[in-house]
Structures are given as structure tokens and as C-alpha cells.
Design a protein around this motif. Sequence first.
Motif, PDB file in Angstrom:
ATOM      1  N   ILE A   1      -8.944 -20.288  25.526  1.00  0.00           N
ATOM      2  CA  ILE A   1      -8.116 -19.357  25.598  1.00  0.00           C
ATOM      3  C   ILE A   1      -6.763 -19.100  25.586  1.00  0.00           C
ATOM      4  O   ILE A   1      -5.555 -19.275  24.777  1.00  0.00           O
ATOM      5  N   SER A   2      -6.893 -19.368  27.184  1.00  0.00           N
ATOM      6  CA  SER A   2      -5.173 -20.422  27.544  1.00  0.00           C
ATOM      7  C   SER A   2      -4.463 -21.002  26.753  1.00  0.00           C
ATOM      8  O   SER A   2      -3.514 -21.222  26.722  1.00  0.00           O
ATOM      9  N   ALA A   3      -5.190 -22.246  26.535  1.00  0.00           N
ATOM     10  CA  ALA A   3      -5.122 -23.453  25.385  1.00  0.00           C
ATOM     11  C   ALA A   3      -4.909 -23.088  24.515  1.00  0.00           C
ATOM     12  O   ALA A   3      -3.195 -22.676  23.747  1.00  0.00           O
ATOM     13  N   GLY A   4      -5.303 -21.612  23.289  1.00  0.00           N
ATOM     14  CA  GLY A   4      -4.688 -20.836  22.089  1.00  0.00           C
ATOM     15  C   GLY A   4      -3.340 -20.419  22.330  1.00  0.00           C
ATOM     16  O   GLY A   4      -2.438 -20.275  21.277  1.00  0.00           O
ATOM     17  N   LEU A   5      -3.487 -19.674  23.663  1.00  0.00           N
ATOM     18  CA  LEU A   5      -1.957 -18.585  23.927  1.00  0.00           C
ATOM     19  C   LEU A   5      -0.669 -19.366  24.064  1.00  0.00           C
ATOM     20  O   LEU A   5       0.535 -18.939  23.772  1.00  0.00           O
ATOM     21  N   ARG A   6      -1.176 -20.459  24.754  1.00  0.00           N
ATOM     22  CA  ARG A   6       0.596 -21.907  25.053  1.00  0.00           C
ATOM     23  C   ARG A   6       0.178 -22.443  23.974  1.00  0.00           C
ATOM     24  O   ARG A   6       1.984 -22.690  23.628  1.00  0.00           O
TER      25      ARG A   6
END
Length: 298
Positions: free
Chosen positions: A45-50
Motif C-alpha cells: 500500500i505504501s508503494a502504491g501511495l508513494r
Amino acid sequence: MIAIEASDPLEELQRENEVTERLLERLLEEAQSLRAGRPVPPGEISAGLRLLEQYLRVHVARLDRGLLPEAREAAMPTCSAHLDKMDEYHLEEGRLLTEAKAVLLDHEKGRGEPSRRLAEALERLTQRDHEVGTYEGDYPLSCLRTALPEDASKRVAERFAPTRRELSDLDAHVQRHLASADRKEGSPLAVHCAHEGCEAKGRAQVVPGPGGRLELVAPKDGWAVASQMVAPHGSWVVRIQVHFQCPRHASGAPGAELAATAMALWADDGGHAGPSSIGGGRGPSGMPRPPAPVPGTA
């Protein structure tokens, strides 16, 4: 491939909206998994948001500084009204992204009802970003196709030129991120025991971790992993020497857990520069992206 050569700047902006839409679809799938009680690695999720944040930053800059100066000169009154709304919409997108990142942090720390709150934050973000992207394509970009003169379009294309390389890099990162959706258990890593004379082999896992890191998970059934050395290698790369020990030799393994070490690097998918640590066989252990070659692998 995501990166497609567009024939004019308006098509480029529309293509960027299509790439953003694919990121939104991935985030929405993760929100639905959270609602259904299925675990989702926070690092995914963090990678997608970033990536979404970085992609929107470039897209909005191209729209605001590249297109709008020419568009406002050529736009009809109704088209100008559509353009005026984009500033407000982009601010709202930024607010929802900030909210989603804050809720993700709570999720990682287990505060409150993190899965439900995170699912709701991701749903709000994806729904609104989808609406903004659709509006942008259907109204301001659509009406400018007939209103923007050819010479103005060429000037916009020239303004876009400095960001094409950055956008191409982001496209590649997005492609890799979207392709990782099928890797439910992370990427396998074949390893062998570092003990002299031992021929034992195992399969470790590289999985997404919080904050843009990778997590290195030792093989099951008693394997251990210990860091031996961290050394800078050029401006953006570090080399981390890691030894794996089979269950038979894990208890007397040399090496120790690596203390957190600040590293100025840019992660492979756009992650932040930050501390790195590799645990000595006690579950997932974080390391920065991109991973350097790991000694002791088969």
C-alpha cells in the motif's frame, strides 16, 4: 508497457490519467481485501501511495506550468471554467493522499481499527481521484482539442520536454509495482548456508515492507540471517553483506544484528532515504531498495 509515445501534449496528459487509473484500481483492490479481512502487506500500500503521489506531482506540474499558460489564452469561456476547477480538485487530491498516508501509519502501528479505517481512506482517495481524472479528460482536455492552436500545442510540448525523462522513470516503477500484484508471497531468493563445508540450501523471501523498504525473510524451520557489513557503493547504492545459516549452524553463527544506519539513497520504486536494519533471523527484516547482490546466495 505503460510508457507510450503520445503524439501531442493533450494526449500525453490523457495517457498519464490512464496510468494513474491503474494505480487507483490496485489501491482499491487492496482496500477491498482489507474490508474482507484479508491481510495486505503495508509495504504494498505504501508503494502504491508513494507512486501515486509522485505521479500526480509531475502530472499536475505539467498541467499547471506547461498547459495552462497557453490554454487560458485559447480557451472558450466554458472551457476556462473547467480549467479553473482543476486547482481546487488537485488540492483535494493532495489532502486525501495525506490522510491515507496518516491512516496507513496507524495501520502499521495497530492503532484503533486500522484495517477498516485504512480501507475507508483508500476508498475515499481512489473514488475522488477517479472522478478528477475522468473530469479532466472529459472536460478541460476535451474542449482544448479544438481550441488549442497548433503553434500553442508545440510550445506546450516544449515545456513538457524537461519532465519526460522523470515521467518515463515513474512509468517503469509503476509497471513493476503493478506486476508485483501476482506475487502473493514475495519474491523467492535461493540461499545456502554460510557455514564452511555445509551444503544446506533454502529459499528466503523478499517482501514489501513499510516505508519503501524491502523485508528479507529467512527460510522457515530454523534458518537464521545475520548482516556482516554495510558499505556505500556509489551515490545511490549500498552493498549489504548477509549470511544465512541453516538450522544446524544457526545458533553459533558469526555476525550480529545490524544497527540502524542512515543511508542517502532513492528507493527503486521511489521510496524515501531512511534507516535500514536487518534482523538476525527473528522474522522479517528491513533493508533499503534497491537491494544489492547478496553474498551467499545460490
